[in-house]
Each structure stands twice: as C-alpha cells, then as structure tokens.
Write an enzyme that holds these catalytic residues in place. Structure first.
Site, mmCIF file in Angstrom:
data_model
loop_
_atom_site.group_PDB
_atom_site.id
_atom_site.type_symbol
_atom_site.label_atom_id
_atom_site.label_comp_id
_atom_site.label_asym_id
_atom_site.label_seq_id
_atom_site.Cartn_x
_atom_site.Cartn_y
_atom_site.Cartn_z
ATOM 1 C CG HIS A 143 82.990 25.491 24.287
ATOM 2 N ND1 HIS A 143 83.374 24.220 24.640
ATOM 3 C CD2 HIS A 143 83.145 26.252 25.402
ATOM 4 C CE1 HIS A 143 83.765 24.214 25.910
ATOM 5 N NE2 HIS A 143 83.618 25.424 26.398
ATOM 6 C CD GLU B 40 89.403 31.105 28.573
ATOM 7 O OE1 GLU B 40 88.627 30.917 27.628
ATOM 8 O OE2 GLU B 40 89.188 31.925 29.476
ATOM 9 C CG PHE C 211 90.101 30.775 33.136
ATOM 10 C CD1 PHE C 211 91.021 29.799 33.453
ATOM 11 C CD2 PHE C 211 88.994 30.423 32.379
ATOM 12 C CE1 PHE C 211 90.848 28.490 33.026
ATOM 13 C CE2 PHE C 211 88.807 29.119 31.949
ATOM 14 C CZ PHE C 211 89.738 28.154 32.273
ATOM 15 C CG LEU D 91 87.735 22.305 25.753
ATOM 16 C CD1 LEU D 91 87.487 23.594 24.986
ATOM 17 C CD2 LEU D 91 86.781 22.211 26.928
ATOM 18 C CD GLN E 128 82.149 30.698 24.911
ATOM 19 O OE1 GLN E 128 82.205 29.753 25.682
ATOM 20 N NE2 GLN E 128 82.288 31.947 25.313
ATOM 21 N NE ARG F 271 86.221 30.161 26.974
ATOM 22 C CZ ARG F 271 85.713 29.185 27.714
ATOM 23 N NH1 ARG F 271 84.445 28.843 27.563
ATOM 24 N NH2 ARG F 271 86.447 28.572 28.599
ATOM 25 C CG HIS G 121 86.812 26.862 23.746
ATOM 26 N ND1 HIS G 121 88.162 26.817 23.544
ATOM 27 C CD2 HIS G 121 86.632 26.940 25.087
ATOM 28 C CE1 HIS G 121 88.780 26.859 24.725
ATOM 29 N NE2 HIS G 121 87.869 26.931 25.676
ATOM 30 N NE ARG H 114 80.232 29.110 29.222
ATOM 31 C CZ ARG H 114 81.436 28.547 29.383
ATOM 32 N NH1 ARG H 114 82.224 28.926 30.361
ATOM 33 N NH2 ARG H 114 81.839 27.613 28.545
#
Lengths: 404, 562
Positions: free
Chosen positions: B340, B244, B113, B241, B229, B275, B231, B375
C-alpha cells in the site's frame, strides 16, 4: 478463466493509414475488467496498443472508452458482462455505422460460433490521438475551464471554517464525485448536434459551485450559464450522461438543478421550461385534467397579472402557438371549447379530492431525490428502520467494544 | 529550453500544493506530470486527513499517536511540525472549497481512524483525496498565469550543474515524443510511491517510484527503504483498497470461524490498531489456517447502519459491487493485507531539502520521516500537504537567492541515447518488459512483504539483480513518437528495479522487527542497536549503507501495544 475476443478500434497516427479494427484473443477471469483484457493484449502481444489507464479501480478516470457502443470506464466494466452484452447485440461487426467498413486485422476474424467479439472504441465527441487515447484537452478540459471552475467566496475567509448546512455539503459531494473521465461527454447527444454545448461534465462541475453556500457569485454563474446559447438550456434531457457516468454523478440532474436555480433567480428560460413546469402544476391542481390551451397561456402569461399586463414575450409566444391549435381545429381533432383557455372541463369533485391529496403528499415530502445519498434501491428506507431497531437494542455492546 | 524558478515534478497532492505554495511567493512555477494531474494517485486516499482541530484535542496527542504508530522510527521534530501545522492546513483547504463533512451544527465533523486516540479525521465521504486534489487542481487552473502546467510530460533524469546542484530535468512530451531539458533554480520531486514494485498492490499503475529512483541516481540519499506498508483491507487478487474508514465506522474483522480475532492481538483498539499490527494479525490467522480457502479473512461492514454506509462509504459500496460482486451492506467481504505505501524514500529535512542542493522532495516520494516504520491512516494526505507546502516555500526562497545555472547538455544526450538503444532492440532479442515486471512484483510480494526473513530477502535480492541484467536486453514493440507507452514502461521498469534493490538491501540490513519490517528471524524490536535510520547511497556496486540518528524530542520509546 475464459477466452474472449476483443475487437479494438485502432489508429496509429504515424503509420499514414486510417483507423482499422484489430482483434485480440485474451484469457482471463470473467470478473476481471475490459481494461485487464486490453492490458493483457498489450503486455503479451502488442505494446503499441495505446490506452490511458492508471488506478484500475474507477477512481482516476483515465480509461474512458466505449465498450459495445456504451461510454464507460474500461476498468469498471467486467469482461464477462461485456461478453454477455456483446452476445445480445445483433450483427456486431462494429458498433459505429460510420466506421463499420474499416479493415479488420488480427487473429480470429472468422470466429462466428464463439460469440460476438467485445467491441472497444475510443470515446466519442473528442478527436482521437492514438488507438483509445483521445484529445481531452481541446474538448473536455476547455469546457471545464469555461465554467470558472474554482470557488469565488466573498471577502476574507473566516477565522475558522465556513459554517454551512451539513446537507448542502453532501448535496454537492455528488458533483464532487466526478472524476473527469469524460464518459458523459462521450455519450452526450446534444454535444453531437452542437459541439459548442458546454456539456454534462462542465455543467455538473458548475453546479458544484452554484450549490456551494460558500460561493458568492452564484447569480453571476447562473446568468452566465443560462444566457450562453450553448449553456444549461442546450441539454435535451436524454439521460445518456446518467447512463454513462461511472460515479453516479448524474450530470443531467445537476443541469436540471441549475435550471431550477436559474428559474428561482427569475432568469428567463428560452424554452419557458420552468414556467411551463409551474403552469403544468397549477393547471392540474385546479382541474385534475390537462387544459392544454390554458397551459400555453399560463406558461407565457401566468396568473391574472400576466393576462392583464402580458409581457412582450408572452404575447409573441402565445401568438406563435396559434397555428398549432388552428390546424387540429380545422381537421376537427379538437373542439372549439378545448381550444379556448379555461373552458376545458375538470374532474368531478370527489376525484379532485384524490388529486389534492397527491399534491398534499408531494408538498409534505418536498425533498430532492439524490441518488448519491439515498442509494439505488427503494428498500433502503425499510432497511434503515430495521437497523435502527437493531442498534437501539445493543448500544451497550457497541460501546463496550470501543471503550475497552 | 523552458525555464522556471521552481519546477515541480509530479502533480498529486504534494506536487500541486508545492506549486501553489511556491507561486504564492511570487516566483515562476512549472509543474510536470506524466499523467493529467487529476489522474494522480492521491485520488485513492479515501478515508480522510488527520488534524487536532477539535476543542479538547491537541497536536501533542496527534504527534504521540503518529510516533507510536511509527514504532518510534519517525523523527519527532518533523512529526511536531506536521501535527502543529495540520489544523491550519485543514482550514486552508476548507476555505479553498473542499466539501468536508459537517456535523449537525454545520461545522467540520470527524470520524475515527486507526491508531488514533481521538476522532480527528476530517473527510469528504470516502473520496477525501480525490475531493482535495480536484480542489487544488481548481486552484492550478485559477492561477494558470503563475503556474505553467506540463500535463502528460514524463521525466527521465535530473540535471546537475558543475557544482553538483540540481538545475533541471530531462523530460519527454508524451503526446509527441519531443525531448526537452527544462532548467530551474529549484526542483521538487513529488512523484508518489513505488507500489508497482509489488504485485498485487493498491497502488495505481503509475506508482513506479520515479522520483525515488531519479534522486538516487543523481546521488541523493534514500532512507528507511525497508519500510513498506501492507494495508489490512485489500481485495484478494486485485489488490483494491477498502478504506480504513470502514473500520473507523465500526466494521469488524472476522476469521473463517466467525471469530473477531483482533481480540487476541489488540484487545483495546481492536480493528483500529495500527496498520502493521492489523496486517500481521490477519496474516497470522491466514497462515495458521483460520482464513478462507482463498487466503483471506472477512471484513464485516453489515454492522454499520446502511444509511451511514451509503453516506460515508459509498465508494466502497461501488468497489464491492463492481470489483468483487459483493453487496457490502448485506454480507462480509473477503480481504487480505496488500502492498500500500512507501514509508521510506528520498531523505529530506523538514523543509523538503534533500542532500543535493536545489533538489527537494515531498509526499510519498520523500522520507522526512514522519511515518517511520508504519504510517497511520489519514496521515498521508497530511504529509503531502504540509511538506508540499513547506518545500514549495523553501524552493521559492532558494530560487529568489540564486541565478539560473546551465546544466550540461550531456544529460539530455544520455537520455536520447538510452532511448535510441531501447528502440533499436529487435523483437525477441530478450524478455518482454511486462514479463520482468510481473516476476519482480510476485517476487517482492512473496519474499519482502508482511513477514520476512534473511533467506527470503536474499533470494529476492538475487532475483532483482538478475532482472536488472535482463532489463538491459528487454525489447519494446512500439517504435513511434506519439504516446509511446511501451517506451515509458521500459524506463519505469528501471526505476522499479532500483527501488526494489534498495528495499531488499535495507530489509536485509535491519536485523530486528519494527513497524512494517517484521523479521521472523529477529522477531523483537531492538532499540539498542536499531533505533536508527538506514540510509542508502548509489554506487556502481549497488547501494552503500550508512546510518543516521532518529530525532527524539519529548517522547522516549516505549513498548507498543494497542
């Protein structure tokens, strides 16, 4: 952008009036959803139009409804496609015959040439609370709780994770993919006939535990679901739930898996479904053709043992089937030799070899077809072969990227 | 007047975990949710949950990645707690029945990730949040004798006693409109983030910042509200979405010229940089004319083997097919950065305690802060569970020490009056609620997004203030009691406007670029002046600013490159 007419089945519980239809004109891109259309009507025209919704992306399961008679999620149905579907329908003045005579309100009731309206109704098999909002608690959730919907492992958990077959986790992930939207319940024909049927969603949930190697109460669960007259044998195999499910859970497949497991547990199937299946396999393997008399016998009194020492049920069921064979005999539709188990002729030897090779192939490829894992298209396997080749020729490049 | 020792508001992952943790301590628990719990937005967390559980991995490594990801605004004591407790929590979930992906040996397997130095993301295909949340809901059903569920009850304000301690909440049963004052010894706010303040957003329609606004109105401090955030991979227009996990599985980002542009921005981590970094890179490509005409760049998943895509990214196959008409196994899909996640929120300590005694918060509503300025992917589920659990336990302990206090009935009367006022406005007397929401969302997405500057934020703040005035005369159509969604939307609009105002004020105040806050007029990070949290407290004149220290334990701020 395009204009659509949506025809919504409404019910305002505080008005003192019965349900009615209302048409709204909405203007949106065809790739947007039926839910988007409803929200536009709600935002611009009538804020009292009630519909549960949240994610708009088919993950939260809030917006179960019927679109042109089909149970689905409003957010997952593109409005352009819903229009095409509506146009194919004949006389779309309301899909449910029972409610076709409800009054129609709203603009554009005399549309005619602009095509059929998109018909939107609340889900079936559930009481309606207001407009598209149904009472899922008294139906859906009560049934979910019926199947003891939590893991019942044996003893204390291990220090680390339970070590289990990786395939088993993927297998039950198909039923884990259920978002509890109720579309399958809405579409279930068995539940229409028997409202007490545990139903597709709850039984799919049950398989999530029966198929979970960590669960220690598999046998008890299977007995419970098999012995309940509204349990796994109440499904009539109509495929409606598979059509309705927006997540590919295929609830009916999960019910069939439960039945198979119940059969493996030696649980007696009131429909003799598993034994019938096995008898079918055996008779064809032996003769290549269907000896129906033998099929009956093998279903209820399988093998030599079954015939020497038939069970009480075997005897009663076989005797019960006698009138079925006597009638065609009397009408001369069946010859006597066809009515006596074992006398029916088989295929010639060379053709039997073909049958044998089919059996051999089936045994060698004894794996479950799980749509969740395999995807929807048959060509997947080929593609992977290609991909495999591509990948094996360029692993150096791939590694270089990630190693930088 | 229903009473529970511990009352949890919101039933996503944080709320359900808090309720279960409190119940384990033997106190009576009530959990209230404005939607059925399984509809909560934790469902949407696709990719997975981080934990340093593999041999060879360490919580320190996970903590460092998180802190670096936060652009050093995360509080390191909180990050340590979260990363140390992560492995135990994963095993706990596994024991409860979460169907985590296994490796060939049948043990828990991981995927890679963004922003992480090791593959430490545990997952269930790409439905990880859903899988965990449904398993927790199984546990809620199992422990229904200890935990009372109030499904489809809406909370509209917190009740404080004469000592200023939180002792209850005003609620409305959505099904019949009945208003109730619930009393409790501890209240835990777990109502998720405020994504609906922006439009488009990946967030569900229910993510209207309820808990953040209720805590703020009750006098609790908010923190880091400027940190929002975006995304990197959301569908243009609709804001859906794309996990990721897709990039974790090896997907590439390409501009309109077919260039893998991340080479320029993050030569080492490429698509798996943090991100904020990836979103800025994409937005730069788009702004400088190397995007597609629809204002997007492309995510190419065709480089991932098809079987793997079907096994691990199935949800995305469906999203592509159903919402973009694209078969992602065959062609790239157009994406752009989209709103996001709310890094900021109600300021809490590591046990979820807010500034108001008896009031707790966990999950996206709260700001502990573990995420700081940005985050990391797969840290949000972890945050909800660890701090849900910790606040549940502490709230139970507090409940055991204290007696019920009586909230003033006035708070219920105030709410009833507010509703009566809303109901009495005549059609056409002002704007429609939906119009104000749309203007708010577009304003925030236009001016308080990936790139910001003083003039833009100031303009947004002025608009928010005007919309606040307009909301006072906005009317609703539905005057009934049963499922009056119109009325709830009007109350939610109030929450959203408070959230928006706080974000604008904080974004205007932070005169530097850190994490998700990128000021084109202050493009550098400035540790000397701005290595601190911005706290906000409600006054009649608007949010009042103050600052608090960032807790640093063992990781001194460094330059951040990927």
């Amino acid at each position: 952008m395009a204009e659509y007419t949506i025809k919504v089945r409404r019910f305002q519980p505080e008005s003192g009036e019965g349900p009615y239809w209302e048409q709204f004109e909405v203007d949106l891109d065809p790739s947007l959803s039926v839910l988007d259309g409803l929200l536009q009507a709600k935002d611009k025209e009538d804020g009292s139009l009630a519909v549960r919704c949240s994610c708009r992306a088919a993950i939260c399961g809030s917006c179960g409804m019927k679109v042109n008679g089909q149970s689905t999620l409003g957010c997952k149905t593109q409005i352009g496609e819903a229009q095409e579907q509506a146009d194919k329908m004949v006389g779309a003045t309301g899909v449910s015959a029972a409610v076709a005579d409800s009054p129609i309100r709203g603009e554009g009731s005399d549309l005619g040439s602009a095509g059929n309206p998109i018909v939107i109704e609340p889900m079936g098999n559930m009481p309606v609370i207001k407009d598209l909002i149904t009472d899922m608690e008294s139906t859906h959730w009560t049934k979910i709780r019926r199947v003891t919907p939590w893991l019942l492992p044996h003893g204390e958990p291990p220090e680390r994770e339970y070590v289990v077959d990786p395939e088993s986790m993927i297998d039950i992930t198909q039923s884990m993919a259920c978002i509890q939207c109720g579309a399958c319940v809405s579409s279930c024909l068995s539940m229409e006939a028997d409202p007490d049927f545990i139903g597709p969603a709850a039984l799919a949930k049950a398989y999530r535990f029966v198929g979970d190697p960590r669960d220690a109460e598999t046998q008890e669960r299977l007995h419970d679901l098999a012995e309940d007259p509204h349990g796994i044998y109440d499904c009539t195999h109509c495929f409606s739930c598979i059509d309705a499910c927006p997540k590919g859970v295929a609830p009916m497949d999960q019910i069939m898996r439960l039945r198979r497991k119940a059969g493996e547990e030696g649980i007696e199937d009131p429909n003799a479904g598993h034994a019938h299946e096995m008898a079918f396999v055996k008779v064809i393997e032996k003769k290549g053709l269907l000896d129906e008399a033998l099929l009956v016998q093998e279903s209820y009194a399988p093998g030599v043992k079954g015939k020497l020492k038939p069970s009480k049920r075997g005897l009663t069921e076989t005797i019960k089937s006698l009138p079925t064979i006597l009638r065609p005999l009397r009408k001369r539709k069946v010859k006597l030799r066809q009515a006596i188990p074992g006398l029916h002729h088989g295929l010639p030897k060379d053709e039997m070899n073909d049958v044998k090779s089919i059996y051999k192939h089936a045994e060698e490829h004894n794996e479950e077809f799980n749509l969740y894992i395999k995807g929807e298209e048959g060509e997947l396997a080929e593609d992977d072969v290609e991909k495999g080749i591509e990948r094996s020729t360029e692993p150096a490049g791939q590694e270089a990227d990630s190693g930088q | 007047m229903p009473s529970h020792d511990v009352l949890v508001i919101g039933a996503g992952l944080a709320g359900q975990r808090a309720a279960l943790a409190a119940a384990e301590e033997g106190v009576s628990v009530g959990i209230i949710s404005k939607v059925h719990p399984v509809r909560s937005h934790s469902n949407a967390a696709q990719g997975g949950i981080n934990a340093a559980l593999n041999p060879g991995d360490s919580w320190e490594s996970h903590a460092f990645d998180t802190i670096k990801g936060s652009d050093y605004l995360g509080d390191q004591d909180a990050v340590e707690v979260m990363t140390r407790e992560a492995p135990e929590e994963i095993l706990h979930l596994e024991h409860l029945g979460v169907t985590f992906h296994r490796n060939e040996e049948g043990k828990l397997g991981t995927r890679a990730f963004g922003g992480a130095s090791a593959a430490r993301t545990y997952y269930v295909a790409d439905i990880t949040g859903q899988a965990i949340m449904h398993v927790l809901y199984e546990q809620l059903m199992k422990y229904s004798e200890q935990i009372a569920r109030y499904e489809e009850w809406f909370c509209s304000s917190l009740a404080l006693d004469e000592n200023g301690e939180c002792c209850g909440v005003v609620t409305r049963n959505v099904a019949d409109g009945q208003m109730e004052l619930f009393t409790a010894k501890s209240v835990i706010l777990c109502t998720g983030g405020n994504g609906q303040v922006w439009r488009p957003t990946t967030n569900a329609l229910i993510c209207t910042g309820d808990g953040i606004a209720m805590a703020y109105r009750a006098g609790a401090k908010l923190m880091d509200m400027e940190m929002i955030q975006y995304h990197p991979t959301t569908l243009a227009g609709k804001g859906f979405l794309i996990t990721e996990g897709a990039r974790g599985e090896g997907a590439h980002l390409l501009n309109a010229n077919g260039e893998r542009f991340m080479e320029k921005y993050a030569p080492n981590k490429m698509e798996l940089a943090s991100r904020d970094v990836v979103s800025r890179a994409e937005q730069t490509e788009i702004n400088e004319g190397r995007g597609f005409p629809d204002g997007t760049v492309a995510l190419d998943i065709t480089v991932v083997p098809k079987k793997r895509v079907h096994e691990a990214l199935r949800e995305i196959v469906l999203v592509g097919r159903d919402f973009a008409g694209v078969d992602i196994t065959r062609e790239p899909i157009h994406i752009k950065p989209g709103n996001h996640y709310t890094m900021g929120g109600v300021k809490t300590d590591i046990d979820g305690r807010t500034d108001i005694p008896g009031l707790y918060s966990a999950g996206e509503t709260a700001c502990v802060s573990v995420h700081g300025g940005n985050r990391l992917g797969a840290n949000s589920l972890l945050d909800t569970l660890i701090f849900g659990k910790r606040s549940g336990r502490d709230a139970a302990a507090r409940a055991k020490r204290n007696d019920y206090t009586r909230p003033s009935k006035k708070v219920l009367e105030d709410e009833e009056n507010l509703i009566a006022d809303l109901m009495s406005r005549e059609k056409g007397s002002g704007r429609r609620i939906s119009e104000i929401k749309l203007e708010l969302g577009q304003t925030m997405d236009g001016k308080v997004a990936v790139f910001r500057d003083e003039a833009g934020i100031q303009e947004a703040l002025e608009i928010v203030k005007r919309l606040k005035e307009e909301a006072k005369t906005a009317y609703i159509d539905d005057h009934g009691s049963v499922f009056n969604q119109d009325l709830i939307a009007a109350i939610e609009l109030g929450y959203m406007l408070d959230n928006a105002e706080c974000t604008c004020v904080a974004a205007l105040e932070r005169k530097e670029s850190r994490g998700a806050q990128y000021r084109t007029d202050y493009p550098e990070r400035n540790d000397e002046e701005w290595l601190k949290h911005i706290d906000l407290e409600r006054t009649d004149e608007g949010p009042e600013l103050s600052y608090s220290e960032v807790t640093i334990t063992q990781w001194e701020p460094q330059e951040r490159t990927y």
